[in-house]
Enzyme design. Structure first.
Site, mmCIF file in Angstrom:
data_model
loop_
_atom_site.group_PDB
_atom_site.id
_atom_site.type_symbol
_atom_site.label_atom_id
_atom_site.label_comp_id
_atom_site.label_asym_id
_atom_site.label_seq_id
_atom_site.Cartn_x
_atom_site.Cartn_y
_atom_site.Cartn_z
ATOM 1 N N GLN A 238 28.808 84.647 27.911
ATOM 2 C CA GLN A 238 28.764 83.477 28.789
ATOM 3 C C GLN A 238 28.317 82.225 28.046
ATOM 4 O O GLN A 238 28.796 81.127 28.317
ATOM 5 C CB GLN A 238 27.848 83.755 29.987
ATOM 6 C CG GLN A 238 28.303 84.913 30.853
ATOM 7 C CD GLN A 238 29.754 84.802 31.296
ATOM 8 O OE1 GLN A 238 30.195 83.756 31.773
ATOM 9 N NE2 GLN A 238 30.517 85.884 31.135
ATOM 10 N N HIS A 241 30.969 79.894 26.285
ATOM 11 C CA HIS A 241 31.882 79.063 27.069
ATOM 12 C C HIS A 241 31.746 77.591 26.725
ATOM 13 O O HIS A 241 32.740 76.877 26.552
ATOM 14 C CB HIS A 241 31.585 79.224 28.568
ATOM 15 C CG HIS A 241 32.334 80.323 29.237
ATOM 16 N ND1 HIS A 241 33.697 80.314 29.375
ATOM 17 C CD2 HIS A 241 31.904 81.455 29.828
ATOM 18 C CE1 HIS A 241 34.074 81.411 30.023
ATOM 19 N NE2 HIS A 241 33.010 82.115 30.299
ATOM 20 N N GLU A 306 25.531 81.886 39.259
ATOM 21 C CA GLU A 306 26.966 82.169 39.409
ATOM 22 C C GLU A 306 27.220 83.672 39.269
ATOM 23 O O GLU A 306 27.875 84.293 40.103
ATOM 24 C CB GLU A 306 27.745 81.395 38.343
ATOM 25 C CG GLU A 306 29.240 81.664 38.384
ATOM 26 C CD GLU A 306 29.968 81.061 37.200
ATOM 27 O OE1 GLU A 306 31.190 80.896 37.316
ATOM 28 O OE2 GLU A 306 29.332 80.774 36.164
ATOM 29 N N HIS A 307 26.720 84.262 38.184
ATOM 30 C CA HIS A 307 26.850 85.704 37.941
ATOM 31 C C HIS A 307 25.461 86.327 37.882
ATOM 32 O O HIS A 307 24.574 85.792 37.209
ATOM 33 C CB HIS A 307 27.524 85.988 36.594
ATOM 34 C CG HIS A 307 28.835 85.303 36.383
ATOM 35 N ND1 HIS A 307 28.967 84.173 35.600
ATOM 36 C CD2 HIS A 307 30.072 85.596 36.838
ATOM 37 C CE1 HIS A 307 30.240 83.797 35.581
ATOM 38 N NE2 HIS A 307 30.932 84.635 36.329
ATOM 39 N N ASP A 340 35.474 88.323 34.669
ATOM 40 C CA ASP A 340 36.079 87.080 34.191
ATOM 41 C C ASP A 340 37.596 87.197 34.105
ATOM 42 O O ASP A 340 38.307 86.192 34.263
ATOM 43 C CB ASP A 340 35.544 86.726 32.805
ATOM 44 C CG ASP A 340 34.148 86.131 32.835
ATOM 45 O OD1 ASP A 340 33.702 85.697 33.912
ATOM 46 O OD2 ASP A 340 33.501 86.108 31.769
ATOM 47 N N HIS A 399 33.359 63.467 82.755
ATOM 48 C CA HIS A 399 33.537 64.897 82.473
ATOM 49 C C HIS A 399 33.389 65.699 83.767
ATOM 50 O O HIS A 399 34.183 66.608 84.058
ATOM 51 C CB HIS A 399 32.489 65.386 81.459
ATOM 52 C CG HIS A 399 32.796 65.062 80.041
ATOM 53 N ND1 HIS A 399 32.817 63.777 79.551
ATOM 54 C CD2 HIS A 399 33.084 65.881 78.985
ATOM 55 C CE1 HIS A 399 33.095 63.805 78.255
ATOM 56 N NE2 HIS A 399 33.269 65.076 77.885
#
Length: 410
Positions: A238, A241, A306-307, A340, A399
């Site tokens: 990771q 990236h 995220e993970h 992924d 109404h």
């Protein structure tokens, strides 16, 4: 460990790019390609023949891997299609909700430091499952002026309708507002760098977006039952990236934390993108120690990664009580890199703490819901007086009058 707010420079630069594209369209996109991609674009749209040719020329083993990933993604996402619901709470009252697929969706496939063919599959296949009529993809141009061959091949496999050689915040603006070449879409999906994430946030007042999906994040909860080298491999996968990637390790003992630190230090020298991983770990990495799994999970819920990788004893039990993560990977063999690419779950996931309220991409993201009600005359008469009382309590006389007409309809 994590940038709390978008940098002011990122916000300002992104706003400027959006403004240029919104007012000057294709001309601005061509200028941005020169400025950021060092490319003078011959054409903004990639010919369909080039997309098909990229698939035909792809290495057979690589094509097989892409097609396997596509099959798994389709299988997983087809299992949870948007479905109509109709309920009759009282006799003569029918209330329903119907999913209507979006007409046109734009997917962003990052480029630059790497070519993300997997993002094409993750965005386009769920959209097809949901019934979207037209899918367009924007991805930055490579040195030949078009997106990388593997991205184009993925577009062919996912049956993308149109592909454009534009990237970054300019691509997001183009899909949001339209240009002479790129059509405006109903929704923009897909991951990207800080500028792409910021652009999606800025255009979200005008067009739908999936979630804030910025630089990659990983939180690992690990103990002596897992191999330190495996944890190190996950961390570096990771971290490579992007320098803005964020990786946090929560070890359940001091001694195991030391072993993981040594494993990461040894492994980082062996990877091709070591400088990127080092920058990410230096700026946004952390190695923490928790008293026990409960404390680690409490931190994870707060952090909302995220993970979340659970490389610890009794990982399934921990997963059952884990909250606020984009995707949970249960046990050290459930590598995040499988998610992924190929296991079938979606890798477009909320980042920067957005997992507290957002979920990963799926078919539900590609529909809007039409709600409807059907009330018979008998049911209308039955509802009239109670509705009038409620309206009068709120001071809404018209109404009340509209409701009372049905009590007098006979």
């Amino acid at each position: 460990m994590r940038v709390k707010e978008t940098d002011a420079q990122v916000r300002e630069t992104t706003a400027g790019i959006i403004g240029r594209v919104r007012t000057r369209g294709d001309a601005a996109l061509r200028e941005l390609a020169v400025d950021f991609d060092r490319q003078k674009l011959a054409k903004i749209e990639v010919p369909a023949s080039a997309v098909g040719s990229a698939l035909q020329c792809l290495d057979p083993a690589l094509r097989s891997a892409l097609e396997r990933a596509a099959r798994n993604i389709e299988a997983v996402h087809s299992a949870s299609p948007p479905m109509s619901v109709e309920v009759e709470p009282e006799a003569g009252i029918v209330v329903g909700r119907r999913p209507d697929a979006l007409t046109r969706v734009g997917a962003y496939a990052p480029g630059g430091r790497a070519a993300y063919a997997s993002s094409v599959l993750m965005c386009a296949i769920p959209a097809r499952v949901a019934g979207v009529e037209e899918i367009v993809v924007c991805s930055p141009p490579a040195k030949n002026g078009v997106p990388s061959a593997i991205v184009l091949a993925a577009c062919a496999i996912a049956k993308v309708d149109r592909v454009f050689s534009v990237g970054g915040a300019g691509a997001i603006a183009a899909m949001a507002f339209g240009t002479e070449t790129i059509p405006a879409v109903n929704k923009i999906v897909g991951p990207g760098n800080a500028y792409v994430a910021e652009a999606k946030a800025q255009v979200s007042r005008f067009v739908g977006i999936d979630s804030p999906a910025g630089p990659s994040e990983l939180l690992v909860i690990c103990d002596e039952s897992s191999d330190p080298d495996t944890v190190a491999a996950e961390v570096l996968a990771q971290a490579e990236h992007d320098p803005d990637a964020c990786v946090v390790i929560v070890a359940l003992s001091e001694s195991y934390a030391d072993r993981v630190a040594s494993a990461v230090a040894a492994a980082i020298a062996t990877i091709e993108r070591a400088s990127i991983a080092r920058d990410a770990l230096k700026a946004n990495g952390a190695l923490l120690v928790a008293r026990d799994a409960a404390e680690a999970l409490e931190f994870s819920s707060d952090y909302a990664p995220e993970h979340l990788l659970l490389a610890a004893v009794d990982a399934p039990r921990l997963a059952a009580v884990a909250r606020n993560s984009g995707c949970v990977f249960i046990g050290e063999s459930s590598s995040v890199v499988f998610g992924d690419y190929i296991s079938g779950g979606n890798h477009v996931l909320p980042t920067a703490g957005a997992a507290r309220s957002y979920s990963g991409l799926g078919p539900l993201d590609f529909v809007r819901w039409t709600s409807y009600q059907r009330i018979s005359r008998d049911a209308a008469e039955s509802l009239a007086l109670d509705t009038a009382r409620l309206a009068e309590a709120e001071g809404l006389g018209a109404h009340s009058a509209a409701a009372r007409r049905w009590s007098e309809a006979r």
